[in-house]
Design a protein around this motif. Structure first.
Motif, PDB file in Angstrom:
ATOM      1  N   ASP A  73       0.810  -1.218   0.000  1.00 36.83           N
ATOM      2  CA  ASP A  73       0.000   0.000   0.000  1.00 36.83           C
ATOM      3  C   ASP A  73       0.846   1.272   0.000  1.00 36.83           C
ATOM      4  N   ARG A  74       2.117   1.178  -0.390  1.00 37.95           N
ATOM      5  CA  ARG A  74       3.011   2.338  -0.337  1.00 37.95           C
ATOM      6  C   ARG A  74       2.488   3.501  -1.174  1.00 37.95           C
ATOM      7  N   PHE A  75       1.986   3.213  -2.376  1.00 39.01           N
ATOM      8  CA  PHE A  75       1.519   4.306  -3.232  1.00 39.01           C
ATOM      9  C   PHE A  75       0.347   5.052  -2.579  1.00 39.01           C
ATOM     10  N   TYR A  76      -0.553   4.303  -1.943  1.00 41.16           N
ATOM     11  CA  TYR A  76      -1.669   4.955  -1.259  1.00 41.16           C
ATOM     12  C   TYR A  76      -1.172   5.887  -0.155  1.00 41.16           C
ATOM     13  N   ARG A  77      -0.184   5.432   0.583  1.00 40.08           N
ATOM     14  CA  ARG A  77       0.344   6.239   1.679  1.00 40.08           C
ATOM     15  C   ARG A  77       1.003   7.521   1.159  1.00 40.08           C
ATOM     16  N   ARG A  78       1.844   7.376   0.122  1.00 45.15           N
ATOM     17  CA  ARG A  78       2.542   8.549  -0.400  1.00 45.15           C
ATOM     18  C   ARG A  78       1.566   9.513  -1.079  1.00 45.15           C
ATOM     19  N   ILE A  79       0.588   8.976  -1.802  1.00 45.06           N
ATOM     20  CA  ILE A  79      -0.415   9.848  -2.421  1.00 45.06           C
ATOM     21  C   ILE A  79      -1.238  10.533  -1.337  1.00 45.06           C
ATOM     22  N   GLY A  80      -1.576   9.799  -0.280  1.00 49.90           N
ATOM     23  CA  GLY A  80      -2.293  10.397   0.835  1.00 49.90           C
ATOM     24  C   GLY A  80      -1.497  11.519   1.476  1.00 49.90           C
ATOM     25  N   ASP A  81      -0.193  11.283   1.689  1.00 50.56           N
ATOM     26  CA  ASP A  81       0.674  12.318   2.251  1.00 50.56           C
ATOM     27  C   ASP A  81       0.640  13.575   1.384  1.00 50.56           C
TER      28      ASP A  81
ATOM     29  N   VAL B  28      -7.693   3.258   4.769  1.00 50.05           N
ATOM     30  CA  VAL B  28      -8.613   4.103   5.544  1.00 50.05           C
ATOM     31  C   VAL B  28      -7.954   4.538   6.848  1.00 50.05           C
ATOM     32  N   ASP B  29      -7.343   3.598   7.553  1.00 47.66           N
ATOM     33  CA  ASP B  29      -6.699   3.916   8.833  1.00 47.66           C
ATOM     34  C   ASP B  29      -5.597   4.955   8.642  1.00 47.66           C
ATOM     35  N   TYR B  30      -4.821   4.808   7.591  1.00 50.31           N
ATOM     36  CA  TYR B  30      -3.715   5.737   7.358  1.00 50.31           C
ATOM     37  C   TYR B  30      -4.233   7.136   7.043  1.00 50.31           C
ATOM     38  N   LEU B  31      -5.235   7.220   6.179  1.00 52.76           N
ATOM     39  CA  LEU B  31      -5.792   8.523   5.826  1.00 52.76           C
ATOM     40  C   LEU B  31      -6.422   9.200   7.035  1.00 52.76           C
TER      41      LEU B  31
END
Length: 287
Positions: free
Chosen positions: A225-233, A258-261
């Protein structure tokens, strides 16, 4: 060359596809390249093809028998009712991604009094960016990708379809992006590489594994899920207040995303299921 019949043609693809899909692929080829409707096929028009056309059809069938996607064979894929050029090196647009576009249009397309500033991260063929630009006239759309080939195809699609989109070579994993703190965007949307290769590769179709670009399919092995995290950041830094982030999701990592966002500070996080009942789409708002 002997006469080809419709049943003979689609039966040649049964080792790769079920009966319905094999028939649909052959019908698409006959319609797009030879102008033969289903009525023409059943009335015997297929048998009237010239020798040159029969040779061309045989070459196409051989490519299809090697599991080459029909979209690459034809050079085009339908997306939201528009023809997009595709070729090896760019991901073939999926119906699920069209559902994502529809959700964005539902949420942001009605804000006609406000100018929308949209960013599509991992644009590929440009299908998301171009669709939103055409269906949201009061918008300024940018598309990012790291593939020069994808960007070339995206620009050609925009030109042919009459869409005003700015395409840029940009890597969301580049740390230098995160020194940028202004808030230029009202909407960020992404269908990032999200397949978990370790858990999902064995169940994937040969036509996908052998032909579509792995860089656009698979998330990092050690952190799917790295891309989701970096895009979220990036989205939390660059979205304006009230701006929204839209994702196409891998159901396997949907809850982690969801948790990360939520930890980042996004609010009003909503998951939407796709036509198969899987947690496939996400919307999050920066308040």
């Amino acid at each position: 060359m002997k006469t080809m019949s419709y049943p003979e043609l689609w039966h040649r693809l049964m080792a790769l596809y079920d009966e319905h899909e094999a028939q649909a692929i052959v019908r698409l080829v006959l319609d797009e390249l030879f102008g033969l409707s289903l009525a023409d096929i059943y009335s015997g028009r297929l048998e009237e093809l010239s020798e040159t056309d029969r040779q061309s059809l045989e070459m196409i069938m051989q490519r299809l028998e090697r599991a080459e996607p029909v979209q690459y064979v034809l050079g085009v894929a339908d997306f939201c009712g528009r023809p997009f050029h595709v070729a090896p090196g760019v991901l073939i647009p999926r119906p699920e991604t069209a559902e994502l576009c529809q959700w964005v249009l539902e949420e942001r397309g009605e804000r006609r009094e406000e100018k929308e500033y949209l960013l599509d991260i991992g644009t590929g063929s440009g299908c998301i960016a171009i669709t939103l630009a055409l269906d949201m006239p009061n918008s300024q759309v940018t598309g990012w990708d790291i593939s020069d080939k994808a960007l070339h195809i995206a620009r050609e699609n925009a030109r042919k379809l009459g869409a005003d989109v700015k395409f840029e070579r940009c890597d969301i994993l580049d740390p230098s992006l995160f020194t940028f703190h202004s808030s230029p965007f009202t909407t960020i949307v992404s269908n990032p590489p999200y397949i978990d290769e370790a858990r999902e590769r064995d169940g994937m179709a040969k036509n996908v594994l052998d032909y579509e670009p792995h860089i656009a399919l698979f998330g990092p092995t050690e952190e799917p899920d790295r891309f989701y995290r970096r895009i979220g950041d990036y989205a939390f830094r660059s979205l304006r207040s009230g701006g929204q982030l839209f994702f196409e999701l891998n159901p396997l990592t949907a809850e982690a995303v969801v948790d990360y966002l939520r930890q980042l500070g996004f609010q009003e996080i909503v998951i939407r299921k796709d036509q198969f009942g899987k947690n496939r789409f996400l919307k999050a708002t920066k308040i």
